[in-house]
Design an enzyme around this catalytic site. Structure first.
Site, PDB file in Angstrom:
ATOM      1  N   GLU A   1       0.856  -1.209   0.000  1.00  0.00           N
ATOM      2  CA  GLU A   1       0.000   0.000   0.000  1.00  0.00           C
ATOM      3  C   GLU A   1       0.886   1.251   0.000  1.00  0.00           C
ATOM      4  O   GLU A   1       1.925   1.288   0.668  1.00  0.00           O
ATOM      5  CB  GLU A   1      -0.838  -0.014   1.291  1.00  0.00           C
TER       6      GLU A   1
ATOM      7  N   LYS B   1      -9.402   1.801  -1.985  1.00  0.00           N
ATOM      8  CA  LYS B   1      -9.627   1.314  -0.610  1.00  0.00           C
ATOM      9  C   LYS B   1     -10.971   1.776  -0.058  1.00  0.00           C
ATOM     10  O   LYS B   1     -11.281   2.977  -0.082  1.00  0.00           O
ATOM     11  CB  LYS B   1      -8.492   1.817   0.279  1.00  0.00           C
TER      12      LYS B   1
ATOM     13  N   CYS C   1      -4.789  -2.939   2.912  1.00  0.00           N
ATOM     14  CA  CYS C   1      -4.525  -2.838   4.347  1.00  0.00           C
ATOM     15  C   CYS C   1      -5.733  -3.130   5.232  1.00  0.00           C
ATOM     16  O   CYS C   1      -6.100  -4.267   5.421  1.00  0.00           O
ATOM     17  CB  CYS C   1      -3.909  -1.487   4.675  1.00  0.00           C
TER      18      CYS C   1
END
Ligand code: CDT
Length: 312
Positions: free
Chosen positions: A46, A123, A168
């Protein structure tokens, strides 16, 4: 057998003063190492072009924007794409995306083996807070700098397999894997920047955080019968430690490879996409076993509502 030799390219720390050119040179070194090891797909973390900037508080939007990329590839990352194409290696990288109409996302992309971008994920589960928090020893301002992703959880056909991405904090949410599991995903790749400590809970050790990461990733793999490759940016960034512990997990939920350092480190695993088939046809044959008539809350309610109607 549909084997893909996958490299998990864990990256060591990136300091605030490091340039993208310096970082890309490290990524190319990992790519060369992966090529020597026979990899045809390499996964990077990330926000892998910069330090984990959400730990810093910025008020000036122009300064915020310096951490973002307005095109991909761009002048700094072009050499990475060129080397990937030369080696015939597909790559997945994470970066801050600034769109032409001014939106900011925490983004991961996936290429084919000729360096064409064939997939993008933004995300969805953004952790942290959106204002400066004086109670914390360091900030986690993802909610300030990014909008929640607007692409859902897409799955892409690449290298004769079904592939998806998470970023993540997404790896902690079973809904994220299941959205892709329902599209037949065979390989989930994800990158992470996980601070080694919790500035709000001193009892949460780096070991505990490593355990939670493994637990989430292994469960996501097993419960959807998919390979999961989870890749850290690790080590001490300007006094702020990030957990390592990158893993490649089999569709049985077993850790096949695990990073031993907090630096630039390549994990290599030959992953047979056909190894996903048994679980998908047996205990996790969704069509036969899922009972969606009982899952209504999952897509209609965010927080807890107790049976007596009070809210948690
Ligand atoms: N980058 C990122 O999403 N980090 C978060 C920190 C929260 S720690 C529980 C993570 O989920 O790792």
């Amino acid at each position: 057998m549909r084997e893909i030799v996958i490299g998990a390219a864990q990256m060591g720390p990136i300091q605030r003063a490091d340039t993208r050119e310096e970082v890309v040179a490290r990524m190319i070194a990992l790519l060369d190492q992966a090529h020597m090891a026979g990899c045809t797909l390499v996964v990077f973390p990330e926000l892998c072009l910069t330090t984990f900037f959400p730990r810093w508080y910025f008020e000036d939007q122009a300064e915020v924007d310096t951490w973002f990329e307005s095109e991909m590839p761009n002048a700094e990352t072009q050499p990475l794409f060129e080397r990937a194409c030369e080696h015939g290696i597909a790559i997945s990288i994470g970066y801050g995306e600034l769109t032409p109409d001014g939106h900011h996302f925490n983004t991961q992309i996936l290429t084919d083996t000729q360096a064409n971008i064939i997939g993008k994920y933004r995300k969805i589960h953004l952790p942290g807070h959106d204002e400066f928090d004086s109670e914390r020893s360091f900030q986690h301002l993802e909610k300030r700098y990014f909008e929640p992703g607007d692409l859902g959880f897409p799955v892409f056909r690449n290298m004769d397999a079904w592939m998806g991405m998470l970023i993540c904090n997404d790896r902690r949410w079973p809904e994220a894997y299941r959205e892709m599991g329902l599209q037949g995903v065979e390989l989930v790749v994800l990158g992470y920047n996980t601070p080694s400590g919790n500035s709000q809970n001193a009892g949460e050790t780096a070991e505990m955080r490593g355990f939670h990461s493994d637990l989430s990733v292994q469960a996501g793999a097993y419960q959807n019968s998919a390979w999961v490759v989870a890749v850290a940016k690790a080590g001490n960034e300007d006094g702020h430690p990030l957990n390592g512990g990158s893993v490649i997990v089999s569709p049985d939920g077993v850790i096949m490879q695990k990073a031993q350092t907090d630096g630039d480190e390549l994990l290599v695993q030959a992953c047979d996409m056909d190894a996903t088939k048994f679980g998908k046809a047996s205990v996790f044959d969704f069509k036969r076993h899922r009972r969606i008539e009982h899952y209504k809350r999952i897509a209609s309610q965010t927080g807890v509502v107790y049976p007596d109607g009070t809210k948690g």
